[in-house]
Design an enzyme around this catalytic site. Sequence first.
Site, PDB file in Angstrom:
ATOM      1  N   ASP A   1       0.832  -1.204   0.000  1.00  0.00           N
ATOM      2  CA  ASP A   1       0.000   0.000   0.000  1.00  0.00           C
ATOM      3  C   ASP A   1       0.870   1.258   0.000  1.00  0.00           C
ATOM      4  OD1 ASP A   1      -2.764   1.078   0.433  1.00  0.00           O
ATOM      5  OD2 ASP A   1      -1.915   1.804   2.307  1.00  0.00           O
TER       6      ASP A   1
ATOM      7  N   GLU B   1       1.499  -0.624  -4.916  1.00  0.00           N
ATOM      8  CA  GLU B   1       0.566   0.422  -5.329  1.00  0.00           C
ATOM      9  C   GLU B   1       1.395   1.695  -5.433  1.00  0.00           C
ATOM     10  OE1 GLU B   1      -3.331   2.877  -3.699  1.00  0.00           O
ATOM     11  OE2 GLU B   1      -1.648   2.484  -2.402  1.00  0.00           O
TER      12      GLU B   1
HETATM   13  C1  GLC Z   1      -4.316   3.112  -0.377  1.00  0.00           C
HETATM   14  C2  GLC Z   1      -5.547   2.237  -0.271  1.00  0.00           C
HETATM   15  C3  GLC Z   1      -6.690   3.088   0.205  1.00  0.00           C
HETATM   16  C4  GLC Z   1      -6.341   3.648   1.554  1.00  0.00           C
HETATM   17  C5  GLC Z   1      -5.025   4.401   1.508  1.00  0.00           C
HETATM   18  C6  GLC Z   1      -4.511   4.708   2.862  1.00  0.00           C
HETATM   19  O1  GLC Z   1      -4.424   4.064  -1.344  1.00  0.00           O
HETATM   20  O2  GLC Z   1      -5.795   1.607  -1.485  1.00  0.00           O
HETATM   21  O3  GLC Z   1      -7.896   2.382   0.260  1.00  0.00           O
HETATM   22  O4  GLC Z   1      -7.364   4.499   1.986  1.00  0.00           O
HETATM   23  O5  GLC Z   1      -4.028   3.652   0.868  1.00  0.00           O
HETATM   24  O6  GLC Z   1      -4.045   3.550   3.477  1.00  0.00           O
END
Ligand code: GLC
Length: 533
Positions: free
Chosen positions: A198, A263
Site C-alpha cells: 500500500d 501500489e
Molecule cells: C491506499 C488504499 C486506500 C487507503 C489508503 C490509505 O491508497 O488503497 O484504500 O485508503 O491507501 O491507506
Amino acid sequence: MRWWDSEVGYEVYLRSFADGNGDGVGDFPGLAAKLDYLAWLGVGIVWITPFYPSPMRDFGYDVADYVGVDPLFGTLDDFDACIAEAHRLGLRVLIDLVPNHTSDQHRWFHASRSDPDGSMRGYYHWRDPAVGGGPPNNWVSHFGGPAWSYDEGSQQYYLHLFLPEQPDLNWSNPDLVREFDGVLEFWLDREVDGFRVDVAQGLVKNMLMPDNPQRFPVTPEMSPRQVFGCYEHRYDLDQAGNTAIYRRWRAIAERYGAMLLGEVYLRDNNPNLVSRYVSKQDGLHRAFYFAPMHTPWEPSAMWSTFRDALDAAPRDFSWALSSHDDPRAPTRLGGGELGRARALAYSVLLFALPGLPFLYQGDELGLEEADVPPEQRQDPVGSRNQNPADGRDGCRTPMPWAPGPAGGFTHGAEPWLPIARSDDETVAVQRGDPGSILHKYRELLAVRRALGDLHACELEWLTDRSAPVIGFRRGDCVCALNAADAPADLALPPGQWRMAFSSERPAGAVFESAMTIDAPEGVLLARIPRSLG
Ligand code: GLC
C-alpha cells in the site's frame, strides 16, 4: 518465467466479498467458501485487502497490529484455512501490507506519543510547530486538511498523509526497518504468496521537511484529491530512499519465492517515475500503473498511454480498470450498456499486454458504481469533507451473489453497505446464463491462458497514434481495441488469423490481410499455423 507471469489477479475487498458469520461484513470463512468461484472464473492470484486488527477508521488501512486478524474477519485459524483452501484450488494469495502508516491505536504509536524521550518516539514523524505557530510545513493529507495534527501532551505535531488516525511511520529509522522485516516473515511463514504494498510511493520522506512547491491556488470547493494535486509532492512522495526498502524486502521475498506488487500512485502517472520501482529487477516485482483508469476513452490518448507505459516498463506493470478506491470502469466509461461494453473491450487490451492484469471484484459482472444514499455512506473521504460525493462507497458495496434482499452476501444482519443490485447483476443469474457478461470474462481469461505467446512474446505495435484502432502483435497473437465511435479497419500481418476472442461476437471467424472492428470492440486473434491453413 515466474509463477505470476501468466496469471490474472483478482482484488477481493474483504469487507464486501462474502459474509460467513452473518454480521453483515465480509470475512475469511465467507471468502474461503467462495474461492471455488474464483477458480471457476479462471483467476490465478487473489489479493486480499487488509484484515488486521483495526479501529476501521479507514476500513482496515489503519492497522493496529500487523500480525493478527481482526475478529470482524475471523481468527488466525480462519486465515490459515482460507490460504490452505486457496492453495488447494491452485490459487496464489497476496495480502495487503500497509507500511506507510499505522493506526493511532497501534502500540508503537501509543509508546511514541506518550514518551517524547523514549526509543519509540522516532518510529513516527514528530516536529515542533512552525515559527509563529501552526503545522511545521505546508504538506496536505490525501484525505483533506493539513498532513499534521497537534499533540497537546508533547506540544509537537505528528505527520499523517492520510487521516489523523493514520500516523505515518518514519522509514528513516533503522529500528523500524529491522522490526518490519519480521512482519513480512510472519506472513510468509503462514504461506502467503506475496504482498500488495500500500502507498508504495510514500514510505520515505525528506527529513528536512521543506514546504512542497505549490502549483495551483487552493479554493474552498476543491475535493481533497484536487487540493492534493495543487502541490508538487517533491518532498513527501517518491523519495529515492524508497528503493532501498524494497531491495531489502525483495531479498526476503525471494527466499520464499514470493512476489511484491506495489501500489505506486503518482499524481501525474509519469511511467518513467513508476518504472523505477520495478525496472532494475531488484525492488518490487510489479507495480500498478494507474494511467489506464484516468485516460479518456479516446484512441490517440489511450495509444499514447500504453506506448509510453511499455517504453518505460516493457513487462513489469500491473493493470486494472477498477479498484476499491476508484469509480467502477463501466460508469466511468459512459455507463449502462455502452459503459459495460467498453469496459469488457478495454479488458481485452489490458489482458493482452505484457504485465499482470487485475480484476476488481464485480468487474466480471459488469457492475457499475452503486448509488449509496447519503445517510448510508461510510467512507471518511466523503463524510469528513464538504463534498460527500468524494467518498469511495459506490465501488465498495457488497458482491451480489444471488437474487434476494441481502444478495446472497450475508444470511444475517444488514450488510454494512447497501447491496442495491438487480437480479441480472448477480453471480447466480449470470452463471446460469451462457450469454452473460460473467461468461464473457471467463472465456477471456481462458483464452488468455491458452494463448502462450501472450505470456512470452515481445509487443510490436501494429497501429500508431493517429489510428482509431489500437492494435499490437505478440508473436502469433494480435490484439486490437476499437475505441473510436464507428467501426474501423485493422490491417493484419501476413497469414490467416482466427478470432480467438471478441468482446462483441462469437469466436471462430478467420481473417486475412484486414478485418473490421466494431465500436467498441476488443479482439484477440491467433495465427493459424501454415500447415493447417
Ligand atoms: C491506499 C488504499 C486506500 C487507503 C489508503 C490509505 O491508497 O488503497 O484504500 O485508503 O491507501 O491507506
